[in-house]
Scaffold this motif. Structure first.
Motif, PDB file in Angstrom:
ATOM      1  N   ALA A  43    -174.120-132.985  60.108  1.00  0.00           N
ATOM      2  CA  ALA A  43    -175.305-132.691  60.922  1.00  0.00           C
ATOM      3  C   ALA A  43    -174.998-132.902  62.391  1.00  0.00           C
ATOM      4  N   GLU A  44    -175.753-132.214  63.231  1.00  0.00           N
ATOM      5  CA  GLU A  44    -175.555-132.352  64.672  1.00  0.00           C
ATOM      6  C   GLU A  44    -176.256-133.580  65.237  1.00  0.00           C
ATOM      7  N   ARG A  63    -172.080-129.531  45.368  1.00  0.00           N
ATOM      8  CA  ARG A  63    -170.866-130.214  45.844  1.00  0.00           C
ATOM      9  C   ARG A  63    -170.145-130.914  44.698  1.00  0.00           C
ATOM     10  N   MET A  64    -170.899-131.504  43.778  1.00  0.00           N
ATOM     11  CA  MET A  64    -170.278-132.125  42.602  1.00  0.00           C
ATOM     12  C   MET A  64    -169.516-131.090  41.787  1.00  0.00           C
ATOM     13  N   VAL A  77    -174.738-130.709  55.294  1.00  0.00           N
ATOM     14  CA  VAL A  77    -175.641-129.967  56.183  1.00  0.00           C
ATOM     15  C   VAL A  77    -175.104-128.576  56.529  1.00  0.00           C
ATOM     16  N   PRO A  78    -173.815-128.409  56.830  1.00  0.00           N
ATOM     17  CA  PRO A  78    -173.309-127.043  56.978  1.00  0.00           C
ATOM     18  C   PRO A  78    -173.535-126.194  55.728  1.00  0.00           C
ATOM     19  N   LEU A  79    -173.471-126.809  54.562  1.00  0.00           N
ATOM     20  CA  LEU A  79    -173.730-126.084  53.325  1.00  0.00           C
ATOM     21  C   LEU A  79    -175.205-125.675  53.244  1.00  0.00           C
ATOM     22  N   VAL A  80    -176.083-126.541  53.698  1.00  0.00           N
ATOM     23  CA  VAL A  80    -177.503-126.183  53.776  1.00  0.00           C
ATOM     24  C   VAL A  80    -177.702-124.979  54.687  1.00  0.00           C
ATOM     25  N   GLU A  85    -179.041-119.169  55.331  1.00  0.00           N
ATOM     26  CA  GLU A  85    -178.678-117.795  55.690  1.00  0.00           C
ATOM     27  C   GLU A  85    -178.673-116.893  54.452  1.00  0.00           C
ATOM     28  N   ALA A  86    -178.344-117.475  53.317  1.00  0.00           N
ATOM     29  CA  ALA A  86    -178.298-116.700  52.064  1.00  0.00           C
ATOM     30  C   ALA A  86    -179.679-116.516  51.439  1.00  0.00           C
TER      31      ALA A  86
END
Length: 206
Positions: A43-44, A63-64, A77-80, A85-86
């Motif tokens: 996260a930023e 992730r697991m 968070v990048p995965l979120v 976007e998806a």
């Protein structure tokens, strides 16, 4: 026919970076912005992390699964952001709709080439077949399954990862589980599962 006990060796990820502090986060005695490990989330800011952490059960389950099958595991968070976007999460102000299974499964297939199937009707009895065939299943349960509560106010709303089965139990990795109690491969009887389980989820793996 008896069911042999199977537990897949799936690494555990909490939806909060500090898994040991989950009891404090869920009771509000510690704020997520004060998670000492928040930066690991990618996260930023602590605020961005604190917004998403309570909503990242599906991300933790993914992730697991990625780790289990040997894929690189992105920070949460990048995965979120990817899943937003998806179309798997839809954010409007401080409200978030998701995890939305169809775009989630589509993104998992496109991004990693990992089989993923959104299953709006996934009876608990089928979960045994899923696990026995080497796959994993995200299951929609009520969040209080992490406690000893017997009668949840409703079913669904929180995602856990089914990683094992036996005649008596399903074994769950719970992203908001309690340390030493309900986080890793926690056995939940099939009868108890039925009280919390909404009967839907996502099957991962070919």
């Amino acid at each position: 026919m008896s069911v042999p006990k199977i537990i897949h060796p799936v690494p555990y990820y909490s939806q909060w970076e500090s898994a040991a502090l989950v009891p404090e986060f869920i009771t509000g005695t510690k704020a997520a912005v004060d998670d000492p490990l928040w930066q690991k989330s990618g996260a930023e800011s602590p605020q961005e992390y604190a917004f998403w952490a309570p909503r990242m059960c599906g991300v933790a389950c993914l992730r697991m699964a990625l780790d289990f099958w040997g894929y690189p595991v992105p920070p949460s968070v990048p995965l979120v952001r990817e899943l937003c976007e998806a179309g798997a999460y839809v954010r409007e102000g401080d409200q978030v709709k998701g995890l939305i299974y169809d775009p989630f499964a589509k993104h998992v297939r496109a991004r990693w080439g990992l089989e993923a199937e959104a299953v709006p009707e996934l009876p608990a009895a089928v979960v045994t077949d899923v696990i026995s065939s080497g796959r994993l299943a995200l299951l929609s349960v009520h969040k209080t399954i992490r406690t000893t509560d017997e009668e949840p106010p409703s079913k669904g709303g929180h995602l856990v990862l089914a990683v094992g089965v036996s005649e008596e139990n399903v074994m769950l990795h719970n992203p908001s589980g309690l340390p030493g109690v309900s986080q890793e491969a926690a056995p939940v009887s099939w009868a108890r599962l039925e009280r919390f389980y909404a009967g839907r989820g996502v099957i991962l793996g070919g």
